[in-house]
Design a protein around this motif. Structure first.
Motif, mmCIF file in Angstrom:
data_model
loop_
_atom_site.group_PDB
_atom_site.id
_atom_site.type_symbol
_atom_site.label_atom_id
_atom_site.label_comp_id
_atom_site.label_asym_id
_atom_site.label_seq_id
_atom_site.Cartn_x
_atom_site.Cartn_y
_atom_site.Cartn_z
ATOM 1 N N LEU A 1 -21.617 -32.120 65.560
ATOM 2 C CA LEU A 1 -23.118 -32.764 65.949
ATOM 3 C C LEU A 1 -23.881 -31.704 66.829
ATOM 4 N N PRO A 2 -25.178 -31.977 67.025
ATOM 5 C CA PRO A 2 -25.966 -31.267 67.830
ATOM 6 C C PRO A 2 -25.530 -31.643 69.425
ATOM 7 N N SER B 1 -30.097 -33.457 69.988
ATOM 8 C CA SER B 1 -29.897 -34.604 69.081
ATOM 9 C C SER B 1 -31.197 -35.422 69.093
ATOM 10 N N ASN B 2 -32.310 -35.049 69.098
ATOM 11 C CA ASN B 2 -33.693 -35.263 69.241
ATOM 12 C C ASN B 2 -34.392 -35.701 67.964
ATOM 13 N N GLY C 1 -30.077 -38.312 64.723
ATOM 14 C CA GLY C 1 -29.068 -37.884 65.891
ATOM 15 C C GLY C 1 -28.303 -36.649 65.269
ATOM 16 N N TYR C 2 -28.782 -36.224 64.328
ATOM 17 C CA TYR C 2 -28.239 -34.983 63.404
ATOM 18 C C TYR C 2 -28.926 -33.989 62.973
ATOM 19 N N LYS C 3 -28.188 -32.798 62.729
ATOM 20 C CA LYS C 3 -28.871 -31.701 62.432
ATOM 21 C C LYS C 3 -28.026 -30.665 61.381
ATOM 22 N N ARG D 1 -20.450 -39.553 64.497
ATOM 23 C CA ARG D 1 -21.873 -39.644 64.568
ATOM 24 C C ARG D 1 -22.314 -40.269 65.805
ATOM 25 N N TYR D 2 -23.373 -39.916 66.040
ATOM 26 C CA TYR D 2 -24.286 -40.584 67.424
ATOM 27 C C TYR D 2 -24.600 -42.008 66.813
ATOM 28 N N TYR E 1 -31.478 -26.817 63.376
ATOM 29 C CA TYR E 1 -31.530 -26.312 64.775
ATOM 30 C C TYR E 1 -32.469 -25.264 64.883
ATOM 31 N N ASP F 1 -25.045 -26.507 68.985
ATOM 32 C CA ASP F 1 -24.139 -27.773 68.425
ATOM 33 C C ASP F 1 -23.050 -27.902 69.553
#
Length: 451
Positions: free
Chosen positions: A161-162, A167-168, A172-174, A250-251, A356, A362
């Motif tokens: 995850l970021p 996580s912006n 909430g993922y990159k 995941r977030y 990113y 990360d």
């Protein structure tokens, strides 16, 4: 194996290859050939390393592949898993060892007898997930069994995850790798064991199965099952275990957002005429209108149609989803990058908006939770937890926790400390023990707790 001129063939030059290469080049006797389709890619990775030799190699060219394998002592295959069986077959023919970070596929497993006959080690599943997760699962399980206890439940969740500050975005993922691969995994069926019975989760319901996962109070995670966990009673030697689940982290909010994308048809890879590269330019609001069979492409009408299609209520969670769709530009007149179908067209936008950025880092979060019954009948919970952050403008946590275990395994084989032959994964402490020690020497470890 001689200490002189150990020759390593590294297939692939992706983000994992850097930490792997640098670890191996600490040893003066190691010479690493970096093989990639375009030599320029390998040259970039080899820059500044005297004992790294970039070459161009097409792994689909069997003769060329065999010629290179024959020159080396061991092969590291960091190319897509679909090529591993070919690499393994060619390596066995020339009696060369192989290391991969991938799950053992049936096509790879089929080489087991030949590898044993040739006396070579084909070591797999040694990244982070799979890899580090196996090592610490086996460690705790064998400790419990040695004490005369039983493992009643095994839950494992892992996520790349970021870091929180990166996580912006709405998911909430990159993406540090193929966005298509990430999204396609969200359509996979899953299977696990609960209370002694297998539970099947169809891909269409995978996001519905997500639930909060509590690890540290600072993180709001949700988790859902990953692939098929049912073989792990046997793989981990825990026939007594009634609940076995390996899942993805995941977030919070990710599963809900993905569920809406599924409802809107955005994970569909069916070809669409209006998304062919040769078709007329089209904006996102028009694509969304077509997906919803809406006569209007106005934002207000599209929002109503989205809520109706996805079953969204007028609450804070739904508003968060709508804001996310706005952020992606799906209600806007922004022209899309057409890729033939909605899934790949969406990927083009995700790749543009969810990379990113410079200075962002990360993280990898991994936790096992074991419910244990001791010999005297006492019940306890045990956890193994790992949290690793990437370096801003440096190596990602994912690259390190995949590349370094791979390199360590390669070195242990070269040093004669792993000698078992056949197609292997680290499923007992004879294999896992040396790897754990070497990883912890690199500062890569999980923390065990008894609660």
């Amino acid at each position: 194996m001689s200490n002189l001129n150990r020759k390593i063939l590294l297939l692939g030059n992706g983000f994992v290859a850097g930490p792997c290469l640098r670890y191996l080049l600490r040893r003066e006797e190691n010479i690493v050939t970096i093989a990639s389709r375009r030599v320029e890619s390998g040259e970039k990775l080899a820059k500044g390393h005297k004992r790294a030799i970039p070459i161009a190699l097409d792994v689909n060219d069997d003769a060329a592949l065999e010629k290179e394998i024959a020159k080396h002592d061991i092969v590291i295959s960091l190319i897509p898993y679909t090529h591993h069986a070919r690499v393994i077959g060619a390596s066995i023919k020339h009696k060369k060892h192989v290391v991969t970070t991938s799950y053992v596929s049936p096509a790879m497993e089929a080489h087991d007898a030949a590898a044993k006959e040739a006396g070579v080690t084909i070591f797999n599943e040694i990244g982070v997930d799979p890899g580090i997760d196996h090592l610490y699962a086996i460690k705790t399980i064998e400790e419990v069994h040695a004490e005369g206890g039983k493992v009643l439940s095994f839950l494992s969740y892992c996520g790349g995850l970021p870091a929180p500050e990166a996580s912006n975005n709405p998911l909430g993922y990159k993406f540090s790798w193929s966005s298509r691969g990430v999204l396609l995994a969200l359509r996979n069926n899953a299977r696990y064991v609960e209370n002694g019975k297998p539970v099947d989760v169809p891909g269409a319901e995978l996001m519905d199965s997500a639930k909060p996962i509590y690890i540290y109070p600072a993180f709001a995670f949700e988790g859902y099952p990953n692939r098929d966990s049912t073989p792990y009673n046997k793989r981990y030697n825990i026939p007594e275990c009634k609940t076995v689940l390996r899942g993805t982290l995941r977030y919070q909010g990710f599963p809900k957002f993905v569920k809406v994308l599924v409802a809107l048809g955005f994970l569909n890879d069916e070809e669409k005429d209006f998304l062919h590269e040769s078709s007329a330019a089209i904006a996102w609001n028009a694509v969304l209108a077509k997906s919803l069979n809406s006569q209007s492409a106005s934002e207000a009408d599209l929002i109503k149609a989205v809520k109706a299609k996805a079953g969204l209520k007028d609450d804070d969670e739904s508003e968060r989803v709508i804001r996310g769709l706005k952020w992606l530009g799906l209600f806007s007149e922004t022209p899309v990058t057409k890729r033939g179908n909605i899934l790949d067209t969406l990927c083009a936008t995700l790749e543009d908006k969810m990379q990113y950025q410079a200075g962002e880092r990360d993280m990898v979060m991994l936790q096992h939770k074991f419910d244990v019954e001791l010999k005297d009948g006492t019940k306890q919970s045990r956890t193994s937890t790992g949290l690793w952050f990437g370096e801003p403008n440096g190596d990602t946590a994912m690259a390190v926790t995949v590349g370094v275990p791979c390199a360590i395994t390669t070195q242990l084989i070269l040093d004669g400390k792993i000698t078992r032959t056949g197609v292997l994964a680290p499923m007992d402490m004879e294999l896992a023990g040396p790897l754990i020690k070497a990883l912890e020497d690199e500062g890569i470890k999980m923390v065990d707790e008894i609660l």
